[in-house]
Design an enzyme around this catalytic site. Structure first.
Site, PDB file in Angstrom:
ATOM      1  CB  ALA A   1      -0.949   2.645   5.691  1.00  0.00           C
TER       2      ALA A   1
ATOM      3  CB  THR B   1      -0.407   6.911   8.366  1.00  0.00           C
ATOM      4  OG1 THR B   1       0.573   7.879   7.973  1.00  0.00           O
ATOM      5  CG2 THR B   1       0.068   5.520   8.011  1.00  0.00           C
TER       6      THR B   1
ATOM      7  CE1 TYR C   1      -4.574   4.762   8.982  1.00  0.00           C
ATOM      8  CE2 TYR C   1      -5.435   4.623  11.216  1.00  0.00           C
ATOM      9  CZ  TYR C   1      -4.438   4.355  10.302  1.00  0.00           C
ATOM     10  OH  TYR C   1      -3.320   3.668  10.690  1.00  0.00           O
TER      11      TYR C   1
ATOM     12  CE  LYS D   1      -3.839   0.856   8.012  1.00  0.00           C
ATOM     13  NZ  LYS D   1      -2.675   0.043   7.617  1.00  0.00           N
TER      14      LYS D   1
HETATM   15  N1  LIG Z   1       1.484   5.865  13.293  1.00  0.00           N
HETATM   16  C1  LIG Z   1       0.646   5.297  14.147  1.00  0.00           C
HETATM   17  O1  LIG Z   1       0.396   5.798  15.247  1.00  0.00           O
HETATM   18  C2  LIG Z   1      -0.035   3.990  13.775  1.00  0.00           C
HETATM   19  C3  LIG Z   1      -0.963   3.433  14.674  1.00  0.00           C
HETATM   20  C4  LIG Z   1      -1.568   2.221  14.356  1.00  0.00           C
HETATM   21  C5  LIG Z   1      -1.252   1.583  13.159  1.00  0.00           C
HETATM   22  N2  LIG Z   1      -0.355   2.145  12.304  1.00  0.00           N
HETATM   23  C6  LIG Z   1      -0.058   1.450  11.034  1.00  0.00           C
HETATM   24  O2  LIG Z   1       1.308   1.066  11.067  1.00  0.00           O
HETATM   25  C7  LIG Z   1       1.854   1.130   9.751  1.00  0.00           C
HETATM   26  C8  LIG Z   1       3.094   1.995   9.757  1.00  0.00           C
HETATM   27  O3  LIG Z   1       2.720   3.326  10.133  1.00  0.00           O
HETATM   28  P1  LIG Z   1       3.782   4.524  10.101  1.00  0.00           P
HETATM   29  O4  LIG Z   1       3.345   5.510  11.119  1.00  0.00           O
HETATM   30  O5  LIG Z   1       5.180   3.961  10.131  1.00  0.00           O
HETATM   31  O6  LIG Z   1       3.498   5.137   8.662  1.00  0.00           O
HETATM   32  P2  LIG Z   1       4.194   6.410   7.982  1.00  0.00           P
HETATM   33  O7  LIG Z   1       5.346   6.888   8.776  1.00  0.00           O
HETATM   34  O8  LIG Z   1       3.114   7.377   7.614  1.00  0.00           O
HETATM   35  O9  LIG Z   1       4.784   5.788   6.630  1.00  0.00           O
HETATM   36  C9  LIG Z   1       3.933   5.390   5.617  1.00  0.00           C
HETATM   37  C10 LIG Z   1       4.712   4.555   4.613  1.00  0.00           C
HETATM   38  O10 LIG Z   1       3.792   4.142   3.599  1.00  0.00           O
HETATM   39  C11 LIG Z   1       4.307   4.492   2.333  1.00  0.00           C
HETATM   40  N3  LIG Z   1       3.206   4.767   1.433  1.00  0.00           N
HETATM   41  C12 LIG Z   1       2.241   5.718   1.552  1.00  0.00           C
HETATM   42  N4  LIG Z   1       1.398   5.663   0.508  1.00  0.00           N
HETATM   43  C13 LIG Z   1       1.836   4.638  -0.282  1.00  0.00           C
HETATM   44  C14 LIG Z   1       1.392   4.093  -1.504  1.00  0.00           C
HETATM   45  N5  LIG Z   1       0.319   4.576  -2.165  1.00  0.00           N
HETATM   46  N6  LIG Z   1       2.088   3.054  -2.037  1.00  0.00           N
HETATM   47  C15 LIG Z   1       3.179   2.563  -1.420  1.00  0.00           C
HETATM   48  N7  LIG Z   1       3.655   3.037  -0.252  1.00  0.00           N
HETATM   49  C16 LIG Z   1       2.980   4.075   0.306  1.00  0.00           C
HETATM   50  C17 LIG Z   1       5.180   5.705   2.567  1.00  0.00           C
HETATM   51  O11 LIG Z   1       6.113   5.809   1.495  1.00  0.00           O
HETATM   52  P3  LIG Z   1       6.716   7.255   1.042  1.00  0.00           P
HETATM   53  O12 LIG Z   1       7.655   7.668   2.123  1.00  0.00           O
HETATM   54  O13 LIG Z   1       7.404   6.955  -0.243  1.00  0.00           O
HETATM   55  O14 LIG Z   1       5.525   8.166   0.920  1.00  0.00           O
HETATM   56  C18 LIG Z   1       5.836   5.324   3.901  1.00  0.00           C
HETATM   57  O15 LIG Z   1       6.914   4.448   3.676  1.00  0.00           O
HETATM   58  C19 LIG Z   1       0.725   1.623   8.847  1.00  0.00           C
HETATM   59  O16 LIG Z   1       0.076   0.533   8.271  1.00  0.00           O
HETATM   60  C20 LIG Z   1      -0.221   2.320   9.809  1.00  0.00           C
HETATM   61  O17 LIG Z   1      -1.546   2.314   9.336  1.00  0.00           O
HETATM   62  C21 LIG Z   1       0.259   3.333  12.578  1.00  0.00           C
END
Ligand SMILES: NC(=O)c1ccc[n+]([C@@H]2O[C@H](COP(=O)([O-])OP(=O)(O)OC[C@H]3O[C@@H](n4cnc5c(N)ncnc54)[C@H](OP(=O)(O)O)[C@@H]3O)[C@@H](O)[C@H]2O)c1
Length: 299
Positions: free
Chosen positions: A73, A75, A138, A142
């Protein structure tokens, strides 16, 4: 179980890779090591950009997964405010591309969503049936994605989570520890309440949900809740640091995106699958212990 993972390089994705490969003893009661490793195709944005519909379809056709885990995503919550088109292109249209391809191959899909689909005006935990009313771009991207996916794939599993922390990327405890190492006092907002969630516990729960063939909307966070100030206070206390943590209001620290004041997610949907998540303080202790052991191996 054949699994294709989008977002494998992210904070959660890296833990999902470990969990699905059945790496070392995870020190986690949620991991079912008797279940064996999955056949995993792990993808970052360089392997497949969610916005590239043809590429997404090709990787899913080639890997023929039983389950697709969509942890990719855009994020950056504040960044989304000034990049609305990008937020929707990745988080909503990109997710829809994955769901269309999943429908074509007959694969099941877990989509990671967020507590930010809610407006934060409740004073008791959000149920999965509570109406969405996001207050940020954001959250909007979602929330719209959830609706689209439910239309495209009625048996999609939507896992809403919150306040992620873990190894392998930026997260709140790592930021607090860095600040506390150089400052006598840090200010942290005390009027936003949610549930911190350790990516390791979340990854284990998600894999269990796949094995249980879960569908519909689920809330998956560590148990308990706190404000960011209380979270920071516990990080500093558990690390034995002397830095003072000062409570402040959101109004004193304005950010581009509006965050919900209260976004605690009810665990009822998870309990229906017999999954009990550890409390966030326990998760934080394990995170800090594993951060120390990783540092001592490197050092
Ligand atoms: N972080 C939080 O506190 C939180 C809270 C609630 C929900 N979530 C959800 O949980 C999930 C995981 O979050 P996270 O914090 O682990 O995310 P993150 O660390 O920001 O990692 C994002 C991932 O998405 C990939 N990505 C970004 N843009 C992309 C695109 N256009 N096409 C394909 N891949 C893409 C990135 O790949 P690259 O490394 O190659 O850029 C990376 O692997 C997400 O869906 C997020 O919305 C997160």
């Amino acid at each position: 179980m054949r699994v294709t993972l989008f977002g494998a390089s992210g904070l959660l994705g890296q833990e999902l890779v470990h969990e699905l490969r059945g790496d070392e003893l995870r020190g986690n009661e949620l991991s079912g090591d008797e279940l064996g490793a999955a056949q995993l195709t792990a993808l970052s944005s360089k392997d497949a950009d969610l916005r590239d519909r043809a590429r997404v379809r090709d990787v899913i056709r080639d890997s023929r997964p039983d389950w697709i885990l969509l942890a990719a995503a855009y994020t950056d919550v504040d960044g989304c405010e000034s990049n609305r088109d990008l937020a929707f292109a990745v988080n909503c249209e990109g997710a829809a591309n994955v769901a269309q391809a999943a429908r074509e191959t007959g694969s099941r899909l877990v989509f990671l969503s967020t507590d930010y689909v809610f407006d934060g005006t409740k004073a008791s935990p959000y149920q999965t049936t509570d109406p969405r009313n996001p207050t940020s771009v954001y959250g909007e991207s979602k929330a719209r994605a959830e609706e689209r996916l439910l239309e495209i794939l009625p048996d999609v599993c939507i896992a809403r989570t919150s306040w992620l922390f873990g190894h392998g990327g930026k997260c709140f405890p790592a930021t607090i520890l860095k600040l506390a190492a150089t400052r006598p006092e840090i200010s942290v907002v005390n009027d936003q309440r949610g549930s911190p969630t350790f990516t390791r516990d979340l990854a284990a729960a998600l894999v269990r949900l796949c094995r249980a063939s879960a569908r519909g909307i689920l809330h998956v966070t560590n148990s308990g809740n706190c404000t960011w100030f209380e979270f920071a206070t516990e990080i500093v206390r558990a690390s034995g640091i002397q830095t003072k943590v000062k409570p402040v209001t959101t109004a004193e620290f304005p950010r581009p995106a509006r965050r919900p004041a209260y976004s605690v997610l009810s665990p009822d949907s998870l309990h229906a699958h017999n999954i009990q998540m550890p409390d966030w303080q326990d998760a934080l202790r394990r995170y800090l212990a594993s951060a120390h052991s990783a540092a001592s191996v490197v050092g």
